[in-house]
Design a protein around this motif. Structure first.
Motif, short mmCIF file in Angstrom:
data_model
loop_
_atom_site.label_atom_id
_atom_site.label_comp_id
_atom_site.label_asym_id
_atom_site.label_seq_id
_atom_site.Cartn_x
_atom_site.Cartn_y
_atom_site.Cartn_z
N SER A 85 1.40 -1.07 0.50
CA SER A 85 0.14 0.60 -0.07
C SER A 85 1.15 1.41 -0.13
O SER A 85 1.81 1.67 0.72
N ILE A 86 1.00 2.13 -0.82
CA ILE A 86 1.68 3.54 -1.13
C ILE A 86 1.66 4.19 -0.13
O ILE A 86 2.15 5.06 0.88
N ASP A 87 0.62 4.13 0.61
CA ASP A 87 -0.23 4.60 2.13
C ASP A 87 0.52 4.29 2.83
O ASP A 87 0.95 5.20 3.68
N ALA A 88 1.08 3.46 2.68
CA ALA A 88 1.81 3.14 4.09
C ALA A 88 3.45 3.17 3.88
O ALA A 88 3.49 3.78 4.72
N ALA A 148 1.11 1.46 10.06
CA ALA A 148 0.76 1.26 8.75
C ALA A 148 -0.02 0.60 9.03
O ALA A 148 -0.85 -0.20 7.75
N LEU A 149 -0.92 -0.58 9.38
CA LEU A 149 -2.09 -1.47 9.88
C LEU A 149 -3.01 -1.06 9.49
O LEU A 149 -3.67 -2.01 8.36
N PRO A 150 -3.83 -0.23 9.71
CA PRO A 150 -4.82 0.23 8.50
C PRO A 150 -5.00 0.10 6.91
O PRO A 150 -5.57 -0.21 6.55
N TYR A 151 -3.40 0.21 6.66
CA TYR A 151 -3.62 0.64 5.73
C TYR A 151 -3.04 -0.33 4.36
O TYR A 151 -3.76 -0.77 3.76
N LEU A 152 -2.57 -1.27 4.94
CA LEU A 152 -2.42 -2.62 4.66
C LEU A 152 -3.67 -3.48 5.29
O LEU A 152 -3.16 -5.14 4.84
N ASN A 153 -4.69 -3.06 5.65
CA ASN A 153 -5.54 -3.76 5.75
C ASN A 153 -5.35 -5.29 7.18
O ASN A 153 -5.91 -6.69 6.81
N ARG A 154 -4.81 -4.63 7.80
CA ARG A 154 -4.05 -6.12 8.92
C ARG A 154 -4.67 -5.40 10.37
O ARG A 154 -4.91 -4.07 10.34
N GLN A 155 -4.85 -6.50 11.23
CA GLN A 155 -4.85 -5.65 12.58
C GLN A 155 -3.91 -6.52 13.40
O GLN A 155 -4.28 -5.24 15.21
N ARG A 156 -2.64 -7.52 13.01
CA ARG A 156 -2.15 -7.69 14.13
C ARG A 156 -0.66 -7.39 13.98
O ARG A 156 -0.92 -6.68 12.77
N MET A 157 -0.24 -7.02 14.33
CA MET A 157 1.56 -6.61 14.72
C MET A 157 2.29 -7.83 14.45
O MET A 157 2.23 -8.47 14.88
N SER A 158 3.13 -8.13 12.93
CA SER A 158 3.88 -9.01 13.43
C SER A 158 5.17 -8.85 12.29
O SER A 158 5.08 -7.70 11.66
N GLY A 159 6.16 -9.42 11.93
CA GLY A 159 7.44 -8.87 11.48
C GLY A 159 7.84 -8.45 11.92
O GLY A 159 8.28 -8.56 13.19
N ILE A 160 9.37 -7.84 11.90
CA ILE A 160 10.21 -7.97 12.04
C ILE A 160 10.06 -6.14 13.03
O ILE A 160 9.55 -5.31 12.15
N ARG A 161 10.00 -5.84 14.41
CA ARG A 161 10.03 -4.33 14.63
C ARG A 161 11.42 -4.02 15.09
O ARG A 161 11.65 -4.65 16.19
N LYS A 164 7.27 -12.54 -3.20
CA LYS A 164 7.31 -12.67 -1.66
C LYS A 164 7.57 -10.90 -1.44
O LYS A 164 8.19 -10.06 -1.99
N SER A 165 7.16 -10.05 -0.69
CA SER A 165 7.29 -8.96 -0.88
C SER A 165 6.98 -8.14 0.54
O SER A 165 6.42 -9.08 1.61
N GLN A 166 7.58 -7.26 1.43
CA GLN A 166 8.39 -6.96 2.81
C GLN A 166 8.15 -5.66 3.19
O GLN A 166 8.21 -4.30 1.99
N ALA A 167 6.95 -4.63 3.47
CA ALA A 167 6.63 -3.32 3.53
C ALA A 167 7.70 -3.34 4.62
O ALA A 167 7.61 -3.52 5.37
N LEU A 168 8.68 -1.67 4.09
CA LEU A 168 9.68 -1.74 4.44
C LEU A 168 9.20 0.17 5.00
O LEU A 168 8.67 1.10 4.91
N LEU A 169 8.74 0.30 6.34
CA LEU A 169 8.06 0.97 6.88
C LEU A 169 8.78 2.12 7.58
O LEU A 169 8.23 3.61 7.20
N ASP A 170 10.24 2.14 7.42
CA ASP A 170 10.97 3.28 7.84
C ASP A 170 12.59 3.41 7.29
O ASP A 170 12.37 2.61 7.23
N GLU A 171 13.04 4.36 7.85
CA GLU A 171 14.44 4.63 7.48
C GLU A 171 15.11 3.23 8.29
O GLU A 171 16.03 2.67 7.31
N LYS A 172 15.07 3.00 8.66
CA LYS A 172 16.07 1.78 9.77
C LYS A 172 15.69 0.23 9.20
O LYS A 172 16.46 0.13 8.31
N ALA A 173 14.56 0.13 8.47
CA ALA A 173 14.28 -1.24 7.77
C ALA A 173 14.47 -0.82 6.09
O ALA A 173 14.71 -1.97 5.89
#
Length: 320
Positions: A10-13, A303-316, A167-176
Motif C-alpha cells: 500500500s503506497i499509503d503505508a 501502517a496496519l490500517p493501510y495494509l488491512n491488518r489488525q495484528r502486528m507481525s514481522g520485524i520490529r 514475496k514482498s515486505q513493507a519497509l516502513l521507515d529508514e531503519k527498515a
C-alpha cells in the motif's frame, strides 16, 4: 495461506518494499547445477538487464538488488508522484515499450484523427496503464514472465519456473529500508560466493562502487542517494552513499567473522543517526526476510490500517 496483495503493498503505508522471487523445485535461475553439470551463469545477465530496463519504463525505482542461484532480491521504491505527472503520451510510450498495445492507442500515438468517443476510450486505457506503471505486482510480473519464457525455451521444457507468487515486505521507515538494502547487497557475501561487496557480481552495491570508480554521480538506473533528511530534500534515498557503503562493509565483516558481540572504532555513524545499537542492527540485517512488515513499533502500528491488518507481525525495530 497466501495473503492478499492489499495486505502487503500500500503506497499509503510506505513507498518502499523488499521483494523476493524463487524458482520452483530444482530449477536454476543462475549458478551451476552439480546434478547435471550445467552452468546457468549467463541468466544473471538476463534478469539484471530486464530489471534495469523495466525501471526506466515503470515509475518504480530500484534501491538495491542481488541475483542469486535460484532466487533474486530487489528493494523497490514506488514513485507515485512521477506517475501522476506523466502525460498520456508519455504513459503510453512507456507501456508500449514492453507491450503490443491495441490499435486505437497506436493510432493515438501516431497522431491520427480520432473521434471524441475513440479519444475518451483511448485515454481510459492509458489511465489503466498509468496505475500499472506504479504497481509492484505488474513490475515483478513482467520480470518473471520474461525470464521464465527465456529459461523454458533454453531448457526445452514447459511449466512453472517460479514459485506461484513473489514475496514482498513493507519497509516502513529508514531503519527498515537500510537494513533491507544491506541484507540484499550482502547476499553473495553471506552465501560465500563473493568475498567483498565490490566483487559481488550482479548486485546494486557493486554497480554503485563501479560508478564511483568512474567518477559518475550515481549508478545508472538505480535510485540515487540524496543524503540525510533535510528541508527541500531532493528525490532519492535518505542516506549518504559513503555512509551506506561504510555500513555495508562493516556489516559484511561482522557477519563473515561471526563477531556480532565485538564492536571496533570504525563503526559507521549511520547507526547512531538511526538510533540502532549494533546487536539490533546485525539481527535485523541478517534476518530481514522474516515477516511481511519491517519497521519501528510505532511505524508498524501506524501502517496496519493501510495494509488491512489488525495484528502486528514481522520485524520490529526500536523507535528512535
Amino acid at each position: 495461506m497466501a495473503q492478499a496483495r492489499s495486505s502487503l503493498i500500500s503506497i499509503d503505508a510506505t513507498p518502499y518494499y523488499h521483494c523476493v522471487s524463487r524458482c520452483v523445485r530444482r530449477s536454476f535461475l543462475c549458478g551451476h547445477d552439480e546434478a547435471t553439470n550445467s552452468s546457468y551463469e549467463h541468466r544473471r545477465g538476463w534478469i539484471e538487464k530486464r530489471l534495469l530496463a523495466l525501471s526506466q519504463a515503470f515509475c518504480i525505482d530500484i534501491c538495491a538488488y542481488a541475483i542469486m542461484s535460484n532466487h533474486y532480491h530487489v528493494v523497490l521504491h514506488i514513485n507515485a508522484d512521477q506517475a501522476k505527472t506523466l502525460s498520456p503520451a508519455e504513459v503510453a510510450e512507456r507501456w508500449l515499450a514492453f507491450h503490443q498495445g491495441p490499435l486505437l492507442v497506436r493510432r493515438f500515438m501516431q497522431g491520427d484523427k480520432l473521434s471524441e468517443a475513440e479519444t475518451e476510450n483511448c485515454l481510459g486505457i492509458i489511465e489503466v496503464w498509468r496505475e500499472r506503471l506504479s504497481c509492484i505486482s505488474w513490475f515483478m510480473r513482467l520480470i518473471n514472465q520474461h525470464i521464465a519464457a527465456e529459461a523454458n525455451r533454453e531448457d526445452k521444457c514447459t511449466g512453472h519456473f517460479w514459485e506461484g507468487r513473489f514475496k514482498s515486505q513493507a519497509l516502513l521507515d529508514e531503519k527498515a529500508l537500510v537494513a533491507a538494502m544491506a541484507y540484499v547487497d550482502l547476499n553473495p557475501v553471506r552465501a560465500a560466493i563473493a568475498d567483498t561487496p565490490e566483487t559481488s557480481d550482479h548486485t546494486s552495491v557493486k554497480s554503485r562502487i563501479e560508478s564511483l570508480k568512474n567518477d559518475e554521480v550515481t549508478a545508472p538506473n538505480l535510485f540515487p542517494f540524496a543524503g540525510n533528511p533535510r528541508k527541500d530534500m531532493p528525490d532519492g534515498l535518505p542516506f549518504r552513499l559513503m555512509d551506506y557503503l561504510a555500513l555495508v562493509d562493516w556489516t559484511g565483516k561482522q557477519v563473515r567473522d561471526d563477531k556480532r558481540g565485538y564492536i571496533d572504532n570504525t563503526l559507521p555513524p549511520m547507526l547512531a543517526r538511526l538510533g540502532l545499537d549494533t546487536e539490533c542492527w546485525l539481527q535485523a540485517c541478517t534476518r530481514i526476510e522474516r515477516g511481511s512488515i519491517v519497521g519501528a513499533e510505532s511505524a508498524v502500528k501506524a501502517a496496519l490500517p493501510y495494509l488491512n491488518r489488525q495484528r502486528m507481525s514481522g520485524i520490529r525495530l526500536p523507535d528512535s
